[in-house]
Design a protein around this motif. Structure first.
Motif, PDB file in Angstrom:
ATOM      1  N   SER A   1       0.829  -1.219   0.000  1.00  0.00           N
ATOM      2  CA  SER A   1       0.000   0.000   0.000  1.00  0.00           C
ATOM      3  C   SER A   1       0.857   1.261   0.000  1.00  0.00           C
ATOM      4  O   SER A   1       0.334   2.355   0.162  1.00  0.00           O
ATOM      5  CB  SER A   1      -0.930  -0.016   1.214  1.00  0.00           C
ATOM      6  OG  SER A   1      -0.154  -0.086   2.390  1.00  0.00           O
ATOM      7  N   LYS A   2       2.156   1.108  -0.187  1.00  0.00           N
ATOM      8  CA  LYS A   2       3.067   2.256  -0.159  1.00  0.00           C
ATOM      9  C   LYS A   2       2.893   3.126  -1.394  1.00  0.00           C
ATOM     10  O   LYS A   2       2.682   2.627  -2.491  1.00  0.00           O
ATOM     11  CB  LYS A   2       4.511   1.763  -0.118  1.00  0.00           C
ATOM     12  CG  LYS A   2       4.909   1.124   1.177  1.00  0.00           C
ATOM     13  CD  LYS A   2       6.276   0.481   1.093  1.00  0.00           C
ATOM     14  CE  LYS A   2       7.349   1.482   0.780  1.00  0.00           C
ATOM     15  NZ  LYS A   2       8.700   0.887   0.784  1.00  0.00           N
ATOM     16  N   ASN A   3       3.002   4.437  -1.183  1.00  0.00           N
ATOM     17  CA  ASN A   3       3.114   5.360  -2.307  1.00  0.00           C
ATOM     18  C   ASN A   3       4.553   5.284  -2.780  1.00  0.00           C
ATOM     19  O   ASN A   3       5.479   5.398  -1.974  1.00  0.00           O
ATOM     20  CB  ASN A   3       2.795   6.790  -1.880  1.00  0.00           C
ATOM     21  CG  ASN A   3       1.337   6.967  -1.531  1.00  0.00           C
ATOM     22  OD1 ASN A   3       0.467   6.305  -2.090  1.00  0.00           O
ATOM     23  ND2 ASN A   3       1.057   7.853  -0.604  1.00  0.00           N
ATOM     24  N   GLU A   4       4.761   5.099  -4.081  1.00  0.00           N
ATOM     25  CA  GLU A   4       6.121   4.996  -4.592  1.00  0.00           C
ATOM     26  C   GLU A   4       6.170   5.236  -6.091  1.00  0.00           C
ATOM     27  O   GLU A   4       5.153   5.192  -6.774  1.00  0.00           O
ATOM     28  CB  GLU A   4       6.754   3.645  -4.244  1.00  0.00           C
ATOM     29  CG  GLU A   4       5.938   2.445  -4.590  1.00  0.00           C
ATOM     30  CD  GLU A   4       6.383   1.170  -3.870  1.00  0.00           C
ATOM     31  OE1 GLU A   4       7.393   1.167  -3.143  1.00  0.00           O
ATOM     32  OE2 GLU A   4       5.702   0.162  -4.044  1.00  0.00           O
ATOM     33  N   VAL A   5       7.388   5.517  -6.544  1.00  0.00           N
ATOM     34  CA  VAL A   5       7.671   5.604  -7.967  1.00  0.00           C
ATOM     35  C   VAL A   5       8.372   4.310  -8.339  1.00  0.00           C
ATOM     36  O   VAL A   5       9.322   3.901  -7.666  1.00  0.00           O
ATOM     37  CB  VAL A   5       8.568   6.820  -8.293  1.00  0.00           C
ATOM     38  CG1 VAL A   5       8.947   6.817  -9.769  1.00  0.00           C
ATOM     39  CG2 VAL A   5       7.868   8.119  -7.915  1.00  0.00           C
ATOM     40  N   ILE A   6       7.901   3.673  -9.399  1.00  0.00           N
ATOM     41  CA  ILE A   6       8.431   2.375  -9.813  1.00  0.00           C
ATOM     42  C   ILE A   6       8.920   2.463 -11.251  1.00  0.00           C
ATOM     43  O   ILE A   6       8.185   2.897 -12.136  1.00  0.00           O
ATOM     44  CB  ILE A   6       7.351   1.273  -9.702  1.00  0.00           C
ATOM     45  CG1 ILE A   6       6.843   1.171  -8.272  1.00  0.00           C
ATOM     46  CG2 ILE A   6       7.898  -0.066 -10.202  1.00  0.00           C
ATOM     47  CD1 ILE A   6       5.596   0.328  -8.114  1.00  0.00           C
ATOM     48  N   SER A   7      10.142   2.021 -11.462  1.00  0.00           N
ATOM     49  CA  SER A   7      10.699   1.916 -12.806  1.00  0.00           C
ATOM     50  C   SER A   7      10.638   0.454 -13.227  1.00  0.00           C
ATOM     51  O   SER A   7      11.217  -0.416 -12.579  1.00  0.00           O
ATOM     52  CB  SER A   7      12.152   2.410 -12.807  1.00  0.00           C
ATOM     53  OG  SER A   7      12.765   2.120 -14.030  1.00  0.00           O
ATOM     54  N   LEU A   8       9.894   0.195 -14.304  1.00  0.00           N
ATOM     55  CA  LEU A   8       9.809  -1.162 -14.831  1.00  0.00           C
ATOM     56  C   LEU A   8      11.020  -1.468 -15.690  1.00  0.00           C
ATOM     57  O   LEU A   8      11.681  -0.559 -16.195  1.00  0.00           O
ATOM     58  CB  LEU A   8       8.551  -1.319 -15.691  1.00  0.00           C
ATOM     59  CG  LEU A   8       7.199  -1.083 -15.024  1.00  0.00           C
ATOM     60  CD1 LEU A   8       6.085  -1.283 -16.043  1.00  0.00           C
ATOM     61  CD2 LEU A   8       7.003  -1.990 -13.823  1.00  0.00           C
ATOM     62  N   GLY A   9      11.281  -2.748 -15.902  1.00  0.00           N
ATOM     63  CA  GLY A   9      12.237  -3.133 -16.929  1.00  0.00           C
ATOM     64  C   GLY A   9      11.595  -2.864 -18.280  1.00  0.00           C
ATOM     65  O   GLY A   9      10.362  -2.775 -18.389  1.00  0.00           O
ATOM     66  N   GLY A  10      12.403  -2.734 -19.314  1.00  0.00           N
ATOM     67  CA  GLY A  10      11.877  -2.422 -20.642  1.00  0.00           C
ATOM     68  C   GLY A  10      10.828  -3.400 -21.135  1.00  0.00           C
ATOM     69  O   GLY A  10       9.876  -3.021 -21.813  1.00  0.00           O
ATOM     70  N   GLY A  11      10.957  -4.665 -20.777  1.00  0.00           N
ATOM     71  CA  GLY A  11      10.016  -5.678 -21.255  1.00  0.00           C
ATOM     72  C   GLY A  11       8.906  -6.025 -20.282  1.00  0.00           C
ATOM     73  O   GLY A  11       7.992  -6.775 -20.615  1.00  0.00           O
ATOM     74  N   THR A  12       8.957  -5.476 -19.087  1.00  0.00           N
ATOM     75  CA  THR A  12       7.998  -5.864 -18.046  1.00  0.00           C
ATOM     76  C   THR A  12       6.536  -5.836 -18.495  1.00  0.00           C
ATOM     77  O   THR A  12       5.826  -6.816 -18.298  1.00  0.00           O
ATOM     78  CB  THR A  12       8.184  -5.013 -16.774  1.00  0.00           C
ATOM     79  OG1 THR A  12       9.549  -5.080 -16.350  1.00  0.00           O
ATOM     80  CG2 THR A  12       7.278  -5.481 -15.655  1.00  0.00           C
ATOM     81  N   PRO A  13       6.055  -4.757 -19.116  1.00  0.00           N
ATOM     82  CA  PRO A  13       4.621  -4.745 -19.464  1.00  0.00           C
ATOM     83  C   PRO A  13       4.249  -5.715 -20.581  1.00  0.00           C
ATOM     84  O   PRO A  13       3.069  -5.960 -20.819  1.00  0.00           O
ATOM     85  CB  PRO A  13       4.354  -3.297 -19.904  1.00  0.00           C
ATOM     86  CG  PRO A  13       5.657  -2.673 -20.126  1.00  0.00           C
ATOM     87  CD  PRO A  13       6.706  -3.491 -19.455  1.00  0.00           C
TER      88      PRO A  13
END
Length: 173
Positions: A70-82
């Motif tokens: 439930s944390k507020n955060e900024v998340i960087s995905l890997g290039g292929g994650t989505p």
């Protein structure tokens, strides 16, 4: 809220994500770093020892874990994650996620990635700038379908990290 950054490798997700988290005073998290912690191994070693399919399974597990907090955060995905497993569905169906696509041209991505190929397991075998750009064009074409389903698309080609960060903050208001 979870502000999630996606886009092709080299588009600036990590750099923008770090500054964005500082400005918003929330935690910053990189999916790849979380995978490395979970596996106690580098991304390069995971790819070499277990292959991409194994990596994508772990990536899905880590993304699930991160999105459940439930944390507020900024998340960087890997290039292929989505683009793999049900990751895009996990992101899009979570009411607390705002997904941003940092879009860049293949030429600009090539210029950024040519000098850091050795740290990137998917491209470290490409010997010339032409081969790298060809690979990026093909990959980007395949991944666009997923990236374009983001809540927001930002042209990241000619903007500074500060400008991209401010643009995201403005879009959140």
């Amino acid at each position: 809220m979870k502000i999630v950054l996606c886009g092709y490798m080299g588009c600036g997700k990590s750099t923008v994500g770090q500054l964005l988290s500082e400005k918003l005073n929330v935690d910053f998290l990189e999916i790849d770093t979380e995978i490395e912690k979970k596996e106690n191994s580098s991304i390069t070693d995971i790819f070499q020892e277990n292959g991409e399919i194994y990596f994508r399974k772990i990536e899905n597990i880590v993304l699930n874990e991160v999105l459940k907090t439930s944390k507020n955060e900024v998340i960087s995905l890997g290039g292929g994650t989505p683009c793999y497993a049900n990751n895009l569905h996990l992101l899009k169906s979570n009411e607390h996620v705002k997904l941003f696509y940092l879009k860049m041209t293949p030429q600009n991505l090539t210029a950024r990635l040519i000098n850091e190929k050795q740290k990137r397991p998917l491209i470290n075998h490409l010997q010339t700038e032409e081969k790298l750009e060809e690979y990026i064009r093909k990959h980007l074409f395949e991944r666009q379908f997923y990236y374009l389903q983001s809540d927001f698309m930002i042209d990241a080609n000619a903007k500074s990290v500060e400008e991209l960060t401010e643009e995201i903050i403005n879009l959140l208001q």
